[in-house]
Design a protein around this motif. Structure first.
Motif, PDB file in Angstrom:
ATOM      1  N   TRP A 145       0.809  -1.218   0.000  1.00 52.98           N
ATOM      2  CA  TRP A 145       0.000   0.000   0.000  1.00 52.98           C
ATOM      3  C   TRP A 145       0.843   1.269   0.000  1.00 52.98           C
ATOM      4  O   TRP A 145       0.554   2.201  -0.771  1.00 52.98           O
ATOM      5  CB  TRP A 145      -0.966  -0.023   1.183  1.00 52.98           C
ATOM      6  CG  TRP A 145      -1.952   1.101   1.206  1.00 52.98           C
ATOM      7  CD1 TRP A 145      -1.819   2.289   1.885  1.00 52.98           C
ATOM      8  CD2 TRP A 145      -3.213   1.171   0.519  1.00 52.98           C
ATOM      9  NE1 TRP A 145      -2.927   3.083   1.670  1.00 52.98           N
ATOM     10  CE2 TRP A 145      -3.793   2.415   0.840  1.00 52.98           C
ATOM     11  CE3 TRP A 145      -3.894   0.294  -0.329  1.00 52.98           C
ATOM     12  CZ2 TRP A 145      -5.035   2.808   0.341  1.00 52.98           C
ATOM     13  CZ3 TRP A 145      -5.129   0.692  -0.819  1.00 52.98           C
ATOM     14  CH2 TRP A 145      -5.689   1.922  -0.489  1.00 52.98           C
ATOM     15  N   VAL A 181      -4.271  -4.072  -6.108  1.00 46.26           N
ATOM     16  CA  VAL A 181      -4.200  -3.839  -4.667  1.00 46.26           C
ATOM     17  C   VAL A 181      -4.081  -5.171  -3.928  1.00 46.26           C
ATOM     18  O   VAL A 181      -4.854  -6.104  -4.182  1.00 46.26           O
ATOM     19  CB  VAL A 181      -5.451  -3.073  -4.179  1.00 46.26           C
ATOM     20  CG1 VAL A 181      -5.442  -2.936  -2.665  1.00 46.26           C
ATOM     21  CG2 VAL A 181      -5.511  -1.697  -4.844  1.00 46.26           C
ATOM     22  N   GLU A 218      -4.477   3.710   4.821  1.00 46.25           N
ATOM     23  CA  GLU A 218      -4.357   2.292   4.497  1.00 46.25           C
ATOM     24  C   GLU A 218      -5.516   1.519   5.105  1.00 46.25           C
ATOM     25  O   GLU A 218      -5.891   1.757   6.256  1.00 46.25           O
ATOM     26  CB  GLU A 218      -3.033   1.750   5.035  1.00 46.25           C
ATOM     27  CG  GLU A 218      -2.740   0.330   4.614  1.00 46.25           C
ATOM     28  CD  GLU A 218      -1.316  -0.079   4.935  1.00 46.25           C
ATOM     29  OE1 GLU A 218      -0.977  -1.252   4.687  1.00 46.25           O
ATOM     30  OE2 GLU A 218      -0.547   0.762   5.441  1.00 46.25           O
ATOM     31  N   PHE A 250      -6.271   7.230  -1.626  1.00 44.44           N
ATOM     32  CA  PHE A 250      -5.183   6.949  -0.694  1.00 44.44           C
ATOM     33  C   PHE A 250      -5.222   7.873   0.523  1.00 44.44           C
ATOM     34  O   PHE A 250      -4.745   7.507   1.597  1.00 44.44           O
ATOM     35  CB  PHE A 250      -3.833   7.072  -1.403  1.00 44.44           C
ATOM     36  CG  PHE A 250      -3.605   6.027  -2.451  1.00 44.44           C
ATOM     37  CD1 PHE A 250      -3.298   4.721  -2.095  1.00 44.44           C
ATOM     38  CD2 PHE A 250      -3.712   6.335  -3.804  1.00 44.44           C
ATOM     39  CE1 PHE A 250      -3.096   3.745  -3.055  1.00 44.44           C
ATOM     40  CE2 PHE A 250      -3.500   5.372  -4.774  1.00 44.44           C
ATOM     41  CZ  PHE A 250      -3.194   4.073  -4.397  1.00 44.44           C
ATOM     42  N   GLN A 264      -4.590  -7.173  -0.543  1.00 45.97           N
ATOM     43  CA  GLN A 264      -5.470  -7.002   0.611  1.00 45.97           C
ATOM     44  C   GLN A 264      -5.867  -8.358   1.178  1.00 45.97           C
ATOM     45  O   GLN A 264      -6.073  -9.317   0.431  1.00 45.97           O
ATOM     46  CB  GLN A 264      -6.723  -6.228   0.170  1.00 45.97           C
ATOM     47  CG  GLN A 264      -7.785  -6.029   1.222  1.00 45.97           C
ATOM     48  CD  GLN A 264      -7.370  -5.087   2.324  1.00 45.97           C
ATOM     49  OE1 GLN A 264      -6.343  -5.295   2.949  1.00 45.97           O
ATOM     50  NE2 GLN A 264      -8.148  -4.056   2.570  1.00 45.97           N
ATOM     51  N   ILE A 319     -11.927  -1.120   0.156  1.00 46.45           N
ATOM     52  CA  ILE A 319     -11.110   0.093   0.145  1.00 46.45           C
ATOM     53  C   ILE A 319     -11.993   1.245  -0.325  1.00 46.45           C
ATOM     54  O   ILE A 319     -13.079   1.029  -0.893  1.00 46.45           O
ATOM     55  CB  ILE A 319      -9.879  -0.032  -0.767  1.00 46.45           C
ATOM     56  CG1 ILE A 319     -10.299  -0.233  -2.236  1.00 46.45           C
ATOM     57  CG2 ILE A 319      -8.972  -1.161  -0.304  1.00 46.45           C
ATOM     58  CD1 ILE A 319      -9.137  -0.116  -3.220  1.00 46.45           C
TER      59      ILE A 319
END
Length: 275
Positions: A192, A225, A268, A264, A227, A241
């Motif tokens: 991230w 991403v 995070e 962003f 995750q 997210i």
């Protein structure tokens, strides 16, 4: 999406990146695309309960095989990483969205950090015969980099290490600007903080004039991403997210997003370590 009984064909340890498992899974291999992932059952019982998501590190449709990079994290990841030739793995996939490479792209820049090399390696293998490809990879040390002999010979490989043990000392953002100037399109996958740093570069480029070096590639960058996930079916919403369009599930709307769509600034995502 297929539920398939995969068979481990070979294993290898790649420095500090983890264990690479080569798995015979012709059904999944026939449908998989760069950026997608497979959900792996981490044992023969229901403890641990949740499957583990791994991006495809290689897709060999002709051989009916896939490769995954597995870090031995927790009992689940440790069990999967310990599989050896002939062992079976319960696989569900392919899942999620994938990268889209434009036909007009001549110079493709791939950016990787850590196990984020997985989908970038798939793209490097698929695209190096069609266009110029440069792979920029960063790691804490040389032990955290992907071996150059496991990339197509035509791919230009640029590396950064935080301790200066190999390549450029620093992070990928310290080496990326001239490469963005060269690129028509860029794709990235990594931790991230790395993706957030690329997001800040994109914001800077968006505010700048059209002559800003690398502006076009930055504005259209796609990212995958990483995750933690629960169900990987979009039901539990454990992998959400924040994006420009609101909350998005990494397992369904992602894992591939436009860099400019990810918020962003929201911080995070809160993730719970899986064992």
């Amino acid at each position: 999406m297929i539920l398939e009984d995969g068979r481990v064909v070979a294993t290898d340890e790649i420095g500090q990146l983890g264990t690479v498992l080569r798995i015979s899974a012709p059904g999944i291999a026939g449908q998989a695309r760069a950026g997608q992932f497979v959900h792996v059952r981490p044992g023969l019982s229901f403890d641990p309960l949740l499957r583990r998501p791994y991006s495809f590190n290689r897709i060999d449709r002709a051989a009916g095989e896939i490769e995954l990079i597995v870090k031995a994290l927790g009992s689940g990841g440790g069990w999967i990483a310990s599989r050896r030739e002939g062992d079976r793995l319960d696989l569900l996939g392919p899942l999620g969205s994938s990268f889209v490479i434009q036909r007009s792209t001549r110079n493709l820049l791939l950016v990787a950090g850590g196990t984020g090399i997985a989908p970038m390696r798939v793209l490097a293998e698929q695209e190096s015969g069609r266009r110029n490809v440069t792979l920029l990879m960063g790691g804490r040390s040389v032990a955290h980099l992907w071996p150059s002999d496991r990339l197509p010979a035509s791919v230009e490989y640029v590396t950064t290490t935080e301790d200066g043990s190999f390549g450029i000392k620093g992070r990928v953002t310290d080496a990326i600007r001239p490469l963005l100037e060269w690129a028509d399109q860029s794709c990235a996958c990594g931790p991230w903080p790395m993706l957030a740093a690329l997001g800040r570069l994109r914001e800077e480029a968006e505010r700048a004039a059209a002559t800003y070096p690398g502006r076009a590639a930055l504005l259209e960058t796609q990212i995958a991403v990483e995750q933690h996930m629960g169900c990987a079916m979009g039901v539990c919403r454990a992998c959400v997210i924040v994006t420009a369009d609101g909350n998005a599930r990494v397992c369904r709307e992602g894992p591939v997003f436009s860099l400019g769509d990810v918020a962003f600034a929201e911080g995070e995502p809160a993730t719970v370590g899986l064992s």
